[in-house]
Scaffold this active site. Structure first.
Site, PDB file in Angstrom:
ATOM      1  N   GLU A 246       0.465  -1.261   0.046  1.00 48.75           N
ATOM      2  CA  GLU A 246      -0.205   0.149  -0.091  1.00 48.75           C
ATOM      3  C   GLU A 246       0.482   1.335  -0.172  1.00 48.75           C
ATOM      4  OE1 GLU A 246      -2.664   0.660  -0.224  1.00 48.75           O
ATOM      5  OE2 GLU A 246      -3.900  -1.296   0.037  1.00 48.75           O
ATOM      6  N   GLU A 249       1.972   1.580  -3.809  1.00 48.04           N
ATOM      7  CA  GLU A 249       1.369   1.766  -4.299  1.00 48.04           C
ATOM      8  C   GLU A 249       0.993   3.998  -4.014  1.00 48.04           C
ATOM      9  OE1 GLU A 249      -0.867  -2.534  -4.913  1.00 48.04           O
ATOM     10  OE2 GLU A 249      -1.800  -0.725  -4.227  1.00 48.04           O
ATOM     11  N   GLU A 250       0.977   3.740  -2.995  1.00 47.25           N
ATOM     12  CA  GLU A 250       0.359   5.099  -3.136  1.00 47.25           C
ATOM     13  C   GLU A 250       1.449   6.049  -2.720  1.00 47.25           C
ATOM     14  OE1 GLU A 250      -3.709   4.032   0.079  1.00 47.25           O
ATOM     15  OE2 GLU A 250      -2.532   5.139   0.639  1.00 47.25           O
TER      16      GLU A 250
END
Length: 382
Positions: A246, A249-250
């Site tokens: 996460e 990805e962010e």
């Protein structure tokens, strides 16, 4: 032999229905006029609960007739596609003549039930007849729970299962799972998955800046609020790997998982499901941010004091606690739960066990020097 059977079946597709039925009858095994027709309950696996006196053998019946049986199956499937034969089959089921109806293919589960997985197309009337015959046989054998997994391409069969008493258990992108309880008692089948798993990441660099993002969607959209990177763990993904993914990805930041610092459980969070949210601390391995354009409005390394001073953080208890335990880990002696890879005693699978390894090691060292006759430390408070 298989090629010959395939060619015969292809040629049979062009024959009229009457000739098809005649061909089907000619291919059926001949019996002596005085010999009663055997019951043709067959399946790929016929074992059942050992407590049932009428249980079928534990091993599947071997196929009879090889290519000839496959040809008969193909011819029957083609014949059933016509309205004439569907009507004949429906009349046979209505009169209880199920001697020539085969059981649905199934496997036994570990709790006295069976699982039917349907992936190939099947005539609805034939499915209905096979389901009725299967339920009757399984009831005799003492089978309890029945699961039917229907591929999304077989949605036309749902009605016939529901008419027999099946209910929806759960659905995924490619299938629907239906369930049924045969005994005349309250069912003990497990409910569908009850929780969704989420992660939040506390990432701080050597400048005491925390990694923060602004989201493009959700309740914080357009409010200018900076928050920690968060997300949902994917099916089959471990918590530690989900947190690392996460963040990557962010923000584009590579990280190393350190510990689970805390977790929160809430209810009625998403489609009436409960939610488990794990707060994780990660060590940054890179520092140049590349935000995710589809979901993230902005991302930055933000001084921790500036992050903490936001009215949203002051008001939101969860975010305030995440910040507090994160700083306690960095500045003080707070110990979270680190993942330990363990083996199962029942399968070859491995999984992560999250534990406070530091305090366990301390406790082990202490116990090794403590006399066995002494009262354990945790008992002294009782």
């Amino acid at each position: 032999m298989a090629a010959s059977a395939s060619a015969s079946a292809s040629a049979a597709a062009t024959l009229p229905t009457t000739l098809l039925l005649r061909r089907l009858l000619l291919l059926s095994p001949r019996r002596h006029p005085t010999t009663p027709a055997p019951r043709r309950f067959r399946s790929c696996c016929c074992s059942s609960s050992s407590s049932s006196p009428a249980a079928a053998p534990a091993h599947p019946h071997p196929p009879a007739g090889g290519a000839g049986r496959r040809l008969r199956g193909e011819l029957r499937s083609r014949a059933m596609s016509s309205s004439t034969n569907s009507t004949v089959l429906a009349e046979s089921v209505a009169t209880g003549s199920s001697g020539d109806v085969e059981l649905l293919p199934f496997v036994n589960d570990k709790h006295g039930g069976v699982i039917v997985e349907m992936t190939a197309p099947m005539d609805p009337q034939l499915f209905s007849a096979s389901l009725k015959a299967s339920l009757s046989k399984w009831r005799e054998q003492g089978i309890r729970g029945v699961w039917i997994k229907l591929s999304i391409s077989l949605a036309n069969l749902i009605q016939y299962a529901v008419e027999e008493g099946f209910w929806y258990h759960h659905a995924e992108e490619t299938y629907l799972m239906l369930a049924y309880w045969l005994p005349a008692t309250t069912h003990t089948l497990p409910v569908n998955a009850t929780h969704r798993v989420g992660v939040g990441a506390f990432v701080m660099n050597d400048k005491r800046e925390v990694l923060a993002v602004q989201e493009k969607s959700g309740v914080l959209r357009g409010l200018g609020v900076w928050k920690f990177p968060t997300g949902v763990v994917e099916p089959g993904e471990d918590i530690n790997l989900g947190a690392v993914r996460e963040v990557k990805e962010e923000t584009g930041i590579d990280t190393e998982f350190v510990e689970v610092l805390a977790f929160r459980q809430s209810h009625k969070a998403f489609f009436d499901k409960s939610d488990l949210f794990f707060v994780c601390i990660l060590r940054p391995l890179s520092f140049d941010i590349t935000k995710q354009d589809s979901e993230i409005e902005a991302a930055q390394w933000m001084p921790v004091e500036e992050f903490a001073a936001q009215p949203f953080v002051q008001k939101h208890e969860l975010v305030r606690y995440i910040l507090e335990v994160g700083l306690a880990k960095v500045d003080k002696d707070y110990a979270g739960f680190s993942p330990i890879l363990i083996k199962s005693a029942f399968t070859d699978k491995k999984s992560f066990f999250y534990m406070n390894r530091r305090d366990l090691d301390k406790a082990s060292e202490s116990s090794s020097t403590q006399k066995k006759t002494e009262k354990p430390l945790f008992m002294e408070k009782l």
